[in-house]
Design an enzyme around this catalytic site. Sequence first.
Site, PDB file in Angstrom:
ATOM      1  N   ASN A  12       0.863  -1.179   0.000  1.00 34.21           N
ATOM      2  CA  ASN A  12       0.000   0.000   0.000  1.00 34.21           C
ATOM      3  C   ASN A  12       0.903   1.233   0.000  1.00 34.21           C
ATOM      4  OD1 ASN A  12      -1.819   2.041   0.539  1.00 34.21           O
ATOM      5  ND2 ASN A  12      -2.188   1.437   2.670  1.00 34.21           N
ATOM      6  N   TRP A  13       0.978   1.885  -1.153  1.00 35.20           N
ATOM      7  CA  TRP A  13       1.904   3.022  -1.265  1.00 35.20           C
ATOM      8  C   TRP A  13       1.338   4.320  -0.709  1.00 35.20           C
ATOM      9  CZ3 TRP A  13       5.781   3.921  -5.796  1.00 35.20           C
ATOM     10  CH2 TRP A  13       6.806   2.968  -5.695  1.00 35.20           C
ATOM     11  N   LYS A  14       0.053   4.315  -0.319  1.00 34.73           N
ATOM     12  CA  LYS A  14      -0.571   5.536   0.217  1.00 34.73           C
ATOM     13  C   LYS A  14      -0.318   6.699  -0.753  1.00 34.73           C
ATOM     14  CE  LYS A  14      -0.061   3.506   4.721  1.00 34.73           C
ATOM     15  NZ  LYS A  14       0.073   3.682   6.168  1.00 34.73           N
ATOM     16  N   HIS A  98      -9.499   1.837   5.464  1.00 35.49           N
ATOM     17  CA  HIS A  98      -8.187   2.021   6.099  1.00 35.49           C
ATOM     18  C   HIS A  98      -8.325   3.070   7.208  1.00 35.49           C
ATOM     19  CE1 HIS A  98      -4.017   3.046   6.751  1.00 35.49           C
ATOM     20  NE2 HIS A  98      -3.695   1.926   6.125  1.00 35.49           N
ATOM     21  N   GLU A 100      -6.583   5.426   8.051  1.00 30.84           N
ATOM     22  CA  GLU A 100      -6.286   6.814   7.636  1.00 30.84           C
ATOM     23  C   GLU A 100      -7.499   7.436   6.953  1.00 30.84           C
ATOM     24  OE1 GLU A 100      -2.656   5.863   5.590  1.00 30.84           O
ATOM     25  OE2 GLU A 100      -1.693   5.456   7.518  1.00 30.84           O
ATOM     26  N   GLU A 168      -5.382  -4.165  11.284  1.00 30.66           N
ATOM     27  CA  GLU A 168      -4.313  -3.174  11.409  1.00 30.66           C
ATOM     28  C   GLU A 168      -4.521  -2.342  12.674  1.00 30.66           C
ATOM     29  OE1 GLU A 168      -2.370  -2.260   7.422  1.00 30.66           O
ATOM     30  OE2 GLU A 168      -4.126  -0.985   7.531  1.00 30.66           O
ATOM     31  N   GLY A 174       2.746   2.691  10.748  1.00 31.56           N
ATOM     32  CA  GLY A 174       3.748   3.728  10.509  1.00 31.56           C
ATOM     33  C   GLY A 174       4.532   4.145  11.740  1.00 31.56           C
ATOM     34  N   SER A 213       3.466  -1.688  10.562  1.00 35.23           N
ATOM     35  CA  SER A 213       4.927  -1.767  10.725  1.00 35.23           C
ATOM     36  C   SER A 213       5.510  -3.140  10.379  1.00 35.23           C
ATOM     37  CB  SER A 213       5.335  -1.332  12.133  1.00 35.23           C
ATOM     38  OG  SER A 213       4.978   0.017  12.343  1.00 35.23           O
ATOM     39  N   GLY A 234       2.859  -0.940   4.364  1.00 35.04           N
ATOM     40  CA  GLY A 234       2.915   0.457   3.945  1.00 35.04           C
ATOM     41  C   GLY A 234       4.350   0.874   3.690  1.00 35.04           C
ATOM     42  N   GLY A 235       4.951   1.537   4.677  1.00 36.70           N
ATOM     43  CA  GLY A 235       6.289   2.111   4.527  1.00 36.70           C
ATOM     44  C   GLY A 235       7.333   1.169   3.942  1.00 36.70           C
TER      45      GLY A 235
HETATM   46  P1  PGA Z   1       2.889   0.607   7.682  1.00 33.59           P
HETATM   47  O1  PGA Z   1       1.431   0.841   7.074  1.00 33.59           O
HETATM   48  O2  PGA Z   1       3.396  -0.684   7.127  1.00 33.59           O
HETATM   49  O3  PGA Z   1       3.687   1.795   7.194  1.00 33.59           O
HETATM   50  O4  PGA Z   1       2.754   0.580   9.159  1.00 33.59           O
HETATM   51  C1  PGA Z   1       0.528  -0.222   6.930  1.00 33.59           C
HETATM   52  C2  PGA Z   1      -0.787   0.267   6.408  1.00 33.59           C
HETATM   53  O5  PGA Z   1      -1.192   1.384   6.766  1.00 33.59           O
HETATM   54  O6  PGA Z   1      -1.450  -0.403   5.626  1.00 33.59           O
END
Ligand code: PGA
Length: 251
Positions: A12-14, A98, A100, A168, A174, A213, A234-235
Amino acid sequence: MIAIPEPLIVANWKMNGLIHEVVDFTKKVDGKLKTFKHKAEVVFCPPFQAIAKASESVKHNLTIGAQDCFAAKRGAFTGDVNPAMLADVGCQYVIVGHSERREHHKETNKDVHDKVLAAHDAGLKTIVCIGESATQRRWGMTQAIIRRQLLESIPKSVYADDIVVAYEPIWAIGTGKTAKNEDIEKVHEAIRNLLLRRFGEAGQGVKILYGGSVNKKNAKKILALGNVDGVLVGGSSLKADDFWEICQSCP
Ligand code: PGA
């Protein structure tokens, strides 16, 4: 007998990545998948503007997905993108709910529910994200929150095959803090039981991903846990080499 699902690894590149970066990542990961030894599905969810180019760059087994959608079929919804539009540019999956989106756009379980329905109508699979906040965790509310999010977000008319659930914990996204392995197993088991109650035996086939993470160092242990059928990254997905190491951590 319902077969145990093959792992699903999702990047997930956001809101990161210009088209050339997305295409570069797509070509690298897709190229490596040509000789991938593990039985796993790998999905890349780039930002909206680069989805079409990413889809065009796929030659092998990389699957393309989106990070969100709007539930309406068409109309006066400035700036929104519906699931049929996503399917049109080559998406097979869409992430919904998600944290966010829930936090910054005030999305509710009802919004998530409607998005799952709309995505289903357009033939997309949804990755439904659920998870508790740090405060909810402190108050021992994790199981109750998960239960409510799951029951209210999954429409009655969808089938087990249509959805993937991603657990999550918000406090782990993150932050570099991953949930403890035993806590991940406990929550995933609770999710599995809810899915079995909702879908009967077919609930065993619904993939339950862990996200928060995940990185190349912890992925192997997380992927080996009970009822963990994959990871949402994500990251650590932003660099193709790191993400590829995570893909190779599949059992
Ligand atoms: P993260 O994000 O791996 O950077 O913690 C995961 C996500 O939000 O899907």
